[in-house]
Scaffold this active site. Structure first.
Site, PDB file in Angstrom:
ATOM      1  N   LYS A  36       0.835  -1.212   0.000  1.00 20.38           N
ATOM      2  CA  LYS A  36       0.000   0.000   0.000  1.00 20.38           C
ATOM      3  C   LYS A  36       0.869   1.261   0.000  1.00 20.38           C
ATOM      4  CE  LYS A  36      -3.652  -2.667   0.889  1.00 20.38           C
ATOM      5  NZ  LYS A  36      -4.720  -3.017  -0.025  1.00 20.38           N
TER       6      LYS A  36
HETATM    7  C1  LIG Z   1      -5.757  -4.087   0.818  1.00 18.56           C
HETATM    8  C2  LIG Z   1      -7.191  -3.777   0.941  1.00 18.56           C
HETATM    9  C3  LIG Z   1      -7.959  -4.173   2.059  1.00 18.56           C
HETATM   10  C4  LIG Z   1      -7.477  -5.156   3.093  1.00 18.56           C
HETATM   11  O1  LIG Z   1      -6.318  -4.865   3.730  1.00 18.56           O
HETATM   12  P1  LIG Z   1      -5.472  -6.033   4.442  1.00 18.56           P
HETATM   13  O2  LIG Z   1      -4.527  -5.291   5.313  1.00 18.56           O
HETATM   14  O3  LIG Z   1      -4.819  -6.831   3.382  1.00 18.56           O
HETATM   15  O4  LIG Z   1      -6.442  -6.853   5.243  1.00 18.56           O
HETATM   16  C5  LIG Z   1      -9.253  -3.718   2.158  1.00 18.56           C
HETATM   17  N1  LIG Z   1      -9.807  -2.948   1.200  1.00 18.56           N
HETATM   18  C6  LIG Z   1      -9.122  -2.586   0.105  1.00 18.56           C
HETATM   19  C7  LIG Z   1      -9.797  -1.707  -0.897  1.00 18.56           C
HETATM   20  C8  LIG Z   1      -7.807  -2.996  -0.072  1.00 18.56           C
HETATM   21  O5  LIG Z   1      -7.139  -2.628  -1.171  1.00 18.56           O
END
Ligand SMILES: *Cc1c(COP(=O)(O)O)cnc(C)c1O
Length: 359
Positions: free
Chosen positions: A183
């Site tokens: 991210k």
């Molecule tokens: C990555 C993501 C999540 C989940 O995050 P994690 O930390 O992997 O559980 C939720 N919503 C969106 C839109 C994402 O891109």
């Protein structure tokens, strides 16, 4: 080969700071919910213009625990319906389901990929109590219209900001984040957070993430173990001060893609205001995606597909498999994510553009 995203290069500048933090946390002898989590929560709340931040285990838990806390506080009830974009990563929908709520899918706008506010009202029933907005690929959803609908029907608005760290948010809703390594603000492992201005909600989530307990060994709620790790919080604190700068570098790459990619076989993403986009991903569309992806790969450009199968077509959601969301399905068939990161060089961006323009 130009990689899609090279996390090793992204994290390299922080190596020494990380090592110092590792020593510091290790030597402190306190590894769960300590000073590092507290400090990061405070700084991240500020970064989001929010009063409270609660660090949790990951982005999915951030969504689940937010909704469970609203239920615990009497703002929602099990079985209530929550509007959510059909075109999202499945975690948005799973978070609603894990809280015992009912996701109601709404088609996106094909240009922005985000939920189409014009299609929300027809999905609202007497059971609809909230909207989970997703700022997909890092672009702010159409919040003005969504907030208006929320106001008209008295709906809670929660924002899944897992792809949107550092965005110029509108309104003071509860927001959930993921610090999954890829991210825009990524840890060296899993992590997540919720930011909110609602003190009562914040207090409930603080308990829910830690066995339902505020005071050790006294449990008020049927809680979970979902805490942001002390070490991950320490690493995130090293990276947080550079978030806005790194997002700016992503914008520089995106601006070049937007102005220099010229090929009628390729549809560029719409971007109404570059300042309302943090370019977690740069996603193009094309009719013949597999062919384009192979061509790019053979010419040294690595791409990924976000995402190949829409949530309502997943085996896990069998009862929805026969539903029809043609815009969502079209997007999932046509999208391709180009290399995008704050560490791409000018030459790399030029190469991607050149190869695409020669296709
Ligand atoms: C990555 C993501 C999540 C989940 O995050 P994690 O930390 O992997 O559980 C939720 N919503 C969106 C839109 C994402 O891109």
């Amino acid at each position: 080969m130009i990689s899609f995203l090279d996390l090793n290069i992204i994290n390299k500048p922080y190596e020494e700071a990380f090592q110092n933090k590792l020593k510091q946390v290790m030597n402190s002898g306190w590894y769960i919910l300590g000073e590092e989590v507290k400090a990061f929560e405070e700084n991240f709340a500020n970064c989001c213009n929010s009063k409270y931040c609660i660090g949790v285990g990951n982005g999915l838990d951030a969504i689940t625990l937010s909704f469970l806390a609203y239920i615990e506080n009497g703002n929602l009830q099990k079985g209530d319906e929550i509007i959510v974009p059909a075109n999202t990563y499945i975690a948005s929908i799973l978070g609603i389901l894990h809280a015992g709520l009912v996701p109601v899918l709404v088609e996106p706008d094909i240009e922005s990929y985000n939920i189409n506010p014009k299609l929300i009202e027809e999905k609202i029933s007497t059971k609809t109590k909230g909207i989970l907005v997703v700022h997909l690929y890092g672009q702010l959803a159409n919040m003005d219209e969504i907030i208006e609908i929320g106001f008209k029907y008295d709906l809670l608005i929660v924002e899944d900001c897992a792809q949107a760290h550092g965005l110029n948010f509108k309104g003071s809703h509860t927001r959930t984040f993921s610090f999954y390594p890829g991210k825009n603000l990524g840890a060296i492992g899993d992590g997540g957070a919720i930011v909110t201005n609602d003190e009562k909600l914040s207090n409930t989530i603080l308990k829910l993430r830690n066995y339902g307990s505020e005071k050790k060994y006294y449990n008020e709620l049927i809680g979970f173990n979902s805490r942001l790790d002390e070490l991950q919080a320490a690493f995130l604190s090293c990276k947080l001060p550079n978030l806005f700068f790194e997002n700016e570098k992503r914008r520089v790459v995106a601006k070049r893609y937007l102005s220099e990619i010229k090929n009628e076989k390729i549809k560029l993403p719409s971007c109404l205001d570059i300042n309302n986009h943090v370019f977690h991903l740069f996603v193009i569309r094309t009719d013949n995606r597999e062919e384009l992806q192979a061509y790019l790969f053979n010419n040294g450009v690595h791409t990924l597909i976000h995402y190949p199968v829409p949530p309502h077509k997943q085996k896990a959601l069998k009862e929805w498999n026969d539903l029809s969301f043609p815009i969502t399905e079209k997007i999932h068939k046509e999208v391709l994510s180009l290399p995008m990161s704050p560490v791409m060089t000018d030459d790399e961006v030029s190469k991607v553009i050149e190869v695409l323009n020669n296709y």
